[in-house]
Design a protein around this motif. Structure first.
Motif, short mmCIF file in Angstrom:
data_model
loop_
_atom_site.label_atom_id
_atom_site.label_comp_id
_atom_site.label_asym_id
_atom_site.label_seq_id
_atom_site.Cartn_x
_atom_site.Cartn_y
_atom_site.Cartn_z
N GLY A 70 33.07 45.08 45.73
CA GLY A 70 34.33 44.47 45.29
C GLY A 70 34.17 42.97 45.11
N ALA A 71 33.45 42.33 46.02
CA ALA A 71 33.23 40.89 45.92
C ALA A 71 32.38 40.57 44.69
N GLN A 72 31.45 41.47 44.37
CA GLN A 72 30.59 41.23 43.20
C GLN A 72 31.37 41.42 41.90
N TYR A 73 32.29 42.35 41.92
CA TYR A 73 33.22 42.54 40.79
C TYR A 73 34.04 41.26 40.59
N MET A 74 34.55 40.73 41.72
CA MET A 74 35.32 39.48 41.67
C MET A 74 34.45 38.34 41.15
N LEU A 75 33.18 38.28 41.61
CA LEU A 75 32.29 37.21 41.16
C LEU A 75 32.09 37.28 39.65
N GLY A 76 32.03 38.48 39.11
CA GLY A 76 31.90 38.64 37.65
C GLY A 76 33.05 37.96 36.94
N ALA A 77 34.28 38.24 37.41
CA ALA A 77 35.47 37.67 36.77
C ALA A 77 35.50 36.15 36.97
N VAL A 78 35.17 35.69 38.17
CA VAL A 78 35.22 34.26 38.44
C VAL A 78 34.14 33.53 37.63
N THR A 79 32.95 34.17 37.48
CA THR A 79 31.90 33.56 36.67
C THR A 79 32.38 33.40 35.23
#
Lengths: 295, 403
Positions: free
Chosen positions: A48-57
């Motif tokens: 989930g955090a990596q999914y969020m990192l994708g969006a934040v990136t």
């Protein structure tokens, strides 16, 4: 126009399609989880955090490098995937031989750290990210208004899901991967670098999460919490499909999206719970999940 | 001998009492949402606001020592109640401030009344806090569902938005907001065509939006807040809600939400708030101090935070006037006696039911090209005077008001 249980058919078709769209996100995310669990035996709670990192990136690329949606769709998964590789090299490779629980706790802790850092610097209200101009607008299908972006989400998700399934189940590379999880020593004896293959697999699974994150950025609120809200549902999807089953993740992802969509018409209050009810029933009837192998 | 001992004890007690009156210790607990959907509208920003109030008050009242503590209720009434009990019983907290989330706030109001402490509510919206559920220990600052409904609902119906469909957050707050707004809509000649209730913290609104679209209502009323409102508006733009001739009414929108949406998506949205950082010089100066403490790029304070500042300041004034924070009921009675006056909300009063009366404003979000500097979000479209902004006392059915 006819009615089903007092709901106009047009509304029903609309909800079915919406369900499929949400299912695309579930499928993309559970696919990454299934790949990682199937190949590494790690329950990746950082997903989930990596999914969020994708969006934040994607957001950072837009605001600090001037790169829009399409470049972000390629760059963000690569960046986040590399970060995943780092995590695998530094942490995960030490615990493959231990019980699943250790991997779960480690990745859960990492997720908390990543999200905590995000909240500290970005807040929780979210970051603005708008639709790419080329996918604005939509078409009227008669029974509903389908935004172009949602159509693209379904198409891209189906393509990625099918591609991943094909690589793992139908190609030589996939055969190596599957063999390496069954018997790493034997595969290594054939001269294949198994640890590197596992590292890259983890990186790929993480990149899938980041890809879903970029896909989500224009339509969902981009905030450090966006992953933790979704990850529990996605885990339920994976459990229903059968842990580690690629096909199971894809089919149950789309299927549960549809079930959830229908719940939103008939009894919206339960739409957050329905997936867990399905999970409980499936676990009672088929403890290994719909597509899982009994071990 | 016994007599001498007795009078000595009395003397000591008196001396301590006297010393106590000179140096007053007050502990303020900010109970808020630190990490979830309301954290940017309240959270750490509210804690900073309380600290600024304590700082300002101690400057003019050196005999009062104010300590500020904070905790995260995680939007769960049981967790919030546990913290409140711990604070009141063990940690000697005298007053609880903020408490976003109406469900948690209603529970805290009960605990505070039982323990005879003070609750200065700034975060929660439900008008029940000063209605049927009012207590002699609660003061409600900043806003409530009646005021939001009346401010935004009335203005929109008068501008021709006479058919409504609600997207409602499925808990105490959403229900109260929907109820109060529906009443305003029908009272002004409008019609409510339907409503759908979604779970709190929903990420995908598309199916709810489709239902709203199918209703053909002119106005889609968002009886939700924070992340839920942001997601609904963001996805509404994608589904062509506005392009199709329907309009959103954000019934509870905070400045940080507008920042999260971006002006491109949020432009034209109309809603009611009681405070905006760029409203006047007092607010702008305060915002500078707040931003320095917050130390995060692009963050603006919300009206809840302003309410925490003003409410804490007024509470401390009442405590100083009484010389003690021990009796919560007495402190609240004192808060109702002295008029409120602070640089953010100006002059106002606290009514018998605990409602703080101050003006409210109807804002409209600027177009991106109209915004001159970061945080320049709103046009002021109307000012609603304090005596019209909030629910008339007799309509609230607060037992305190009926005697």
């Amino acid at each position: 126009m006819f009615e089903v249980f007092g709901i106009p058919s047009t509304a029903l078709f609309g909800q079915l399609l919406i369900g499929l769209i949400n299912g695309s996100f579930y499928a993309l995310l559970s696919l990454g989880l299934a790949v990682i669990f199937g190949m590494l035996n790690i329950i990746n709670f950082t997903h989930g955090a990596q999914y969020m990192l994708g969006a934040v990136t994607a957001y950072l690329l837009l605001n600090y490098a001037g790169l829009g949606y399409w470049p972000a769709l390629v760059i963000a998964p690569i960046v986040v995937g590399l970060l995943g590789i780092l995590i695998e090299r530094v942490f995960l490779r030490w615990i493959y031989r231990l019980d699943h629980l250790y991997g779960l706790l480690l990745t859960f802790g990492l997720a908390l750290i990543i999200e905590g850092i995000g909240r500290n610097y970005l807040g929780t209200a979210g970051l603005p990210y708008t639709l790419p101009d080329s996918l604005r607008g939509g078409r009227n299908l008669g029974f509903m208004f389908l935004p172009n972006y949602r159509a693209w989400v379904i198409a891209a998700s189906l393509l990625v899901c099918f591609g991943t399934w094909f690589i793992i189940e139908r190609t030589r590379l996939g055969a190596y991967l599957r063999a390496a999880t069954e018997n790493p020593a034997l595969v290594r004896a054939f001269g294949i670098n198994v640890p590197r293959m596992i590292t890259l697999t983890y990186g790929f699974g993480v990149a899938l999460a980041a890809f879903a994150g970029v896909m989500a950025a224009p339509i969902y609120n981009v905030s450090p919490n966006m992953g933790s809200e979704l990850i529990i549902v996605v885990f339920a999807v994976v459990v229903i499909g059968g842990m580690g089953s690629i096909l199971g993740a894809i089919v149950s992802g789309f299927g549960l999206g549809v079930i959830e969509g229908l719940t939103k018409v008939f009894y919206p209050e339960a739409s957050n719970t329905v997936i867990f009810v399905v999970m409980a029933i499936v676990l009672l009837v088929r403890p290994a999940g719909l597509f899982g192998r009994r071990t | 001998m016994r007599k001498i001992l007795g009078s000595a004890a009395l003397a000591v007690a008196l001396a301590c009492g006297g010393a106590h009156a000179q140096q007053i210790h007050v502990k303020v607990g900010v109970l808020t949402d630190m990490a979830s959907l309301y954290a940017d509208d309240t959270g750490i920003g509210s804690v900073i606001a309380a600290k600024l109030a304590a700082e300002d008050f101690m400057k003019t009242h050196p005999n009062v020592k104010v300590e500020v503590v904070s905790a995260d209720h995680q939007n769960k009434a049981d967790i919030g109640t546990n913290i409140a009990n711990q604070w009141f019983d063990v940690d000697h907290v005298d007053m609880i401030a903020d408490v976003p989330n109406s469900g948690v706030a209603l529970a805290i109001a009960q605990v505070t009344a039982q323990k005879n402490k003070v609750f200065v509510a700034s975060g929660p919206a439900t008008s029940d806090l000063t209605g049927p559920k009012c207590t002699p220990n609660t003061v409600h600052w900043t806003y409530d569902t009646w005021m939001l409904a009346n401010g935004t609902g009335k203005a929109i119906v008068k501008n021709g938005g006479d058919t409504w469909f609600f997207l409602t957050s499925d808990y105490a707050f959403g229900h109260a907001l929907e109820r109060d707004t529906a009443a305003v809509v029908t009272a002004n000649g409008g019609k409510v065509l339907g409503a759908v209730r979604h779970p709190i913290n929903t990420s995908d609104f598309s199916s709810f939006l489709l239902q709203a679209q199918a209703s053909k209502a002119k106005i889609i009323g968002l009886a939700n807040a924070g992340g839920d409102t942001i997601n609904a508006i963001k996805q509404g733009a994608e589904f062509g809600i506005v392009a199709g001739g329907q309009k959103f009414a954000g019934l509870l929108v905070f400045a940080p939400d507008v920042a999260a949406l971006g002006l491109k998506t949020a432009q034209g949205l109309m809603f009611t708030e009681t405070w905006y950082w760029d409203l006047n010089d007092g607010s702008r100066d305060w915002t500078k101090r707040w931003a320095k403490e917050r130390n995060a790029q692009g963050k603006v304070p919300s009206m809840n935070m302003a309410g925490v500042y003003a409410g804490t300041l007024h509470y401390l004034k009442a405590v100083a006037a009484l010389g003690s924070a021990a009796d919560g009921k007495a402190v609240v009675a004192e808060m109702k006696k002295i008029p409120t006056d602070d640089p953010l909300f100006g002059k106002g009063t606290v009514r018998i039911d605990g409602r703080v009366l101050h003006p409210a404003y109807l804002f409209e979000v600027k177009k991106p090209e109209e915004s001159k500097y970061p945080g320049d979000f709103y046009h002021v479209r109307a000012t609603i005077p304090a005596d019209e902004a909030f629910r008339p006392l007799k309509d609230g059915h607060c037992p305190l008001a009926s005697g």
